[in-house]
Write an enzyme that holds these catalytic residues in place. Structure first.
Site, short mmCIF file in Angstrom:
data_model
loop_
_atom_site.label_atom_id
_atom_site.label_comp_id
_atom_site.label_asym_id
_atom_site.label_seq_id
_atom_site.Cartn_x
_atom_site.Cartn_y
_atom_site.Cartn_z
N HIS A 218 -11.73 9.63 6.55
CA HIS A 218 -11.46 8.21 6.77
C HIS A 218 -10.93 7.90 8.16
O HIS A 218 -11.36 6.93 8.79
CB HIS A 218 -10.44 7.77 5.72
CG HIS A 218 -10.12 6.31 5.73
ND1 HIS A 218 -11.07 5.34 5.50
CD2 HIS A 218 -8.95 5.64 5.94
CE1 HIS A 218 -10.51 4.16 5.56
NE2 HIS A 218 -9.23 4.30 5.83
N GLU B 248 0.85 -1.20 0.00
CA GLU B 248 0.00 0.00 0.00
C GLU B 248 0.88 1.24 0.00
O GLU B 248 2.10 1.15 0.18
CB GLU B 248 -0.96 -0.02 1.20
CG GLU B 248 -2.06 -1.05 1.02
CD GLU B 248 -3.06 -1.11 2.16
OE1 GLU B 248 -2.97 -0.30 3.10
OE2 GLU B 248 -3.93 -1.99 2.11
N HIS C 71 -9.35 9.61 2.89
CA HIS C 71 -8.92 8.53 2.01
C HIS C 71 -9.09 9.01 0.57
O HIS C 71 -10.12 9.59 0.23
CB HIS C 71 -9.76 7.27 2.26
CG HIS C 71 -9.13 6.04 1.70
ND1 HIS C 71 -9.08 5.77 0.35
CD2 HIS C 71 -8.50 5.00 2.30
CE1 HIS C 71 -8.45 4.62 0.15
NE2 HIS C 71 -8.08 4.14 1.33
N ARG D 139 -1.04 9.28 1.66
CA ARG D 139 -2.47 9.52 1.43
C ARG D 139 -2.86 10.98 1.28
O ARG D 139 -3.69 11.33 0.46
CB ARG D 139 -3.25 8.98 2.62
CG ARG D 139 -3.87 7.70 2.30
CD ARG D 139 -4.70 7.20 3.38
NE ARG D 139 -4.66 5.76 3.18
CZ ARG D 139 -5.15 4.88 3.98
NH1 ARG D 139 -5.73 5.26 5.10
NH2 ARG D 139 -5.08 3.61 3.69
N ARG E 185 -1.51 9.15 8.94
CA ARG E 185 -1.26 7.73 9.24
C ARG E 185 -0.82 6.94 8.01
O ARG E 185 -1.38 7.10 6.93
CB ARG E 185 -2.54 7.11 9.81
CG ARG E 185 -2.44 5.63 10.09
CD ARG E 185 -3.71 5.12 10.71
NE ARG E 185 -4.85 5.29 9.84
CZ ARG E 185 -5.20 4.44 8.88
NH1 ARG E 185 -4.50 3.35 8.65
NH2 ARG E 185 -6.28 4.68 8.15
C1 SIN Z 1 -7.60 0.78 2.64
O1 SIN Z 1 -7.88 -0.40 2.49
O2 SIN Z 1 -7.25 1.54 1.77
C2 SIN Z 1 -7.75 1.34 4.03
C3 SIN Z 1 -6.63 0.88 4.86
C4 SIN Z 1 -6.34 1.89 5.91
O3 SIN Z 1 -7.07 2.84 6.10
O4 SIN Z 1 -5.30 1.75 6.55
#
Ligand code: SIN
Length: 520
Positions: free
Chosen positions: A331, A111, A226, A270, A366
């Site tokens: 988010h 990610e 998000h 993010r 975060r």
């Molecule tokens: C996501 O699946 O993008 C959310 C994961 C997160 O907020 O850490």
């Protein structure tokens, strides 16, 4: 046996209740049913170092970098170092993380802002539901007294300012449960905003109750948006893991735009991706941007992301063939009740763990998939010190080390009446719209001052007539006011807090802003 009340039934609350039941009489209180929590909707997974190609030092470095030079490093170290052991706990609770096709190693996802694939997931993209289901099963086997559909209206303090109970409202009315300690694990406050990936229960009740009890809050100006919620009512989350697998973002002309904004393009931190999308949307008259996952193939998408595939289909979209419309949505809240690295707040006997808390581990932004990890790590640590005497310093340890940018004393907005000049009862949709428009992805002194003025006009419904939703609205009014005041005081941009009038990060401002209730 000492008595502990645990508030909230996401991963943090369930772990606390199960683990504490070995040494304490446990009462578990949750506003809805046990399985309804932010945890339940987590898709991407849980970050931890489980591969020999990865290291704790790199997980720490990634967390610090995403946090925008603002994390409290001791909390980050604890988070990353304790992570692998807590993953084993989840396995022992019965969580079956996905494995590679040969069945040997865990299948690790990538990610944004992670230097390694280190995200454990379950059921493809139903990680949160799988964890929640396993922990709900576990909590039902221990001797906890479970209260569902029960709202915690306040924390009750003794004459020395220590926790002595909680005030609850349920179908039978208002009553108090006496206890020796409380672990707040009641989650975040996505409902502050008009667009959020969070479920309806996320009204920040724990943060507001802690504030009323005199606990110090910190970092509340840092809210994470998000980048990719489906641009439909309900803002269904499209996991970052989709971009981790190779999906790209396109503007309405079909051009990628993140490459020119950050070297990591779609996998930048993010806040960078969310603001990149927002400015592209502004440039195209407010239309959502597109997430193009077609290169991954329909078969792969259905297997790796079954719940997103089902949701997109339900909205009439075929994401294996056509890019889907996405937009940022609120988010995760980096701020909350200030704690030390054992979840202890400034009020003796009151612990806070998970999203309700602010350890400083996430800094100003975060790192993806660190939130489930934070919940289980700090919940376990809080339970480990339940029998210890309360340290004098508790949450102040961080502030003594980092210093404080400002301490804001706030008169409690949830005790306002018409006599204070508050002419209207708070309206949730108006509040959420105000927060989205003025205290969202991009803020300014002018927008924040006008929000302060608007919020000051509102009061909660009279206490004797309140329904559950009115109690929630009173709490949202407290939190909206706190976020607005802290955002006004932070005259710089950093992570999840972006000021149009102060777009640069000021290294001298890498210090927390705290909020405390003004004595009447
Ligand atoms: C996501 O699946 O993008 C959310 C994961 C997160 O907020 O850490």
């Amino acid at each position: 046996m000492k008595k502990l009340v645990v508030i909230g039934s996401g991963i943090a609350g369930l772990v606390a209740a199960v683990e504490a039941s070995r040494t304490h009489e446990v009462v578990l209180v949750t506003k809805s049913v046990l399985a309804e929590s932010n945890t339940h909707y987590a898709q991407g997974g849980i970050a931890a170092v489980t591969s020999t190609e990865d290291s704790i030092a790199e997980h720490v470095a990634d967390t610090l970098a995403a946090g925008a030079d603002y994390c409290y490093e001791p909390a980050v170290r604890v988070l990353c170092e304790d992570g692998p052991a807590r993953i084993n706990d989840l396995v022992n609770f019965g969580v079956e993380f996905d494995r590679n096709p040969d069945g040997t190693d865990w299948a690790l996802g990538l990610e944004a802002a992670h230097s390694h694939a280190r995200i454990l997931h379950a059921g493809g993209d139903t990680t949160g539901a799988d964890i929640s289901n396993a922990l709900v099963r576990a909590v039902r086997t221990v001797a906890a007294d479970i209260h569902e559909h029960t709202f915690v209206s306040d924390i009750v303090l003794g004459s020395a300012g220590q926790v002595v109970g909680v005030e609850l409202i349920d179908a039978a009315g208002k009553h108090v449960i006496e206890c020796d300690a409380v672990i707040l694990a009641s989650g975040g406050a996505g409902q502050l905003y008009r667009h959020t990936t969070n479920p309806a229960v996320t009204t920040g009740d724990g943060v507001a109750a802690a504030f009323r009890a005199g606990a110090e809050l910190a970092d509340v100006e840092f809210y994470q948006f998000h980048p990719t919620a489906l641009a439909v009512p309900g803002s269904f989350l499209i996991s970052e893991a989709v971009r981790g697998e190779g999906a790209v973002l396109l503007n309405k002309r079909g051009e990628r735009f993140m490459q020119k904004l950050h070297p990591l393009a779609e996998l930048a931190p993010r806040d960078v991706v969310a603001r990149g999308i927002q400015s592209e949307m502004l440039a195209q008259g407010g239309q959502p941007v597109l997430l193009d996952a077609t290169g991954l193939g329909a078969e792969f998408l259905a297997k790796r992301f079954p719940s997103i595939s089902a949701a997109t289909k339900a909205y009439g979209l075929d994401w294996g063939r056509t890019p889907i419309p996405v937009t940022p949505a609120a988010h995760y809240w980096m701020g909350g009740v200030a704690t030390d690295i054992f979840g202890r707040t400034s009020v003796p006997g009151l612990f806070a763990v998970g999203e309700v808390a602010c350890t400083g581990a996430h800094g100003a932004n975060r790192l993806a998939s660190n939130s489930l990890l934070e919940s289980i790590v700090f919940s376990h640590r809080a339970v480990s010190v339940l029998n210890e005497s309360w340290p004098k310093e508790a949450s102040a340890v961080r502030f003594n080390e980092q210093g404080i940018l400002a301490e804001i004393e706030l008169a409690d907005p949830s005790s306002r009446t018409a006599a204070d000049g508050a002419t209207a009862v708070v309206d949730r949709v108006e509040l959420q719209t105000l927060m989205w428009d003025n205290v969202g992805l991009a803020r300014s002194g002018e927008l924040l001052s006008s929000t302060r003025h608007e919020l000051a006009r509102w009061r909660p419904a009279a206490a004797e007539n309140r329904l559950f939703t009115d109690w929630e609205d009173a709490n949202l009014l407290v939190l909206a006011t706190a976020v607005t005041e802290a955002a006004l005081a932070r005259t710089e941009s950093r992570g999840g807090h972006f000021r149009l009038d102060y777009p640069a990060t000021n290294p001298l401002m890498a210090k927390p802003i705290t909020i405390v209730r003004k004595a009447r």
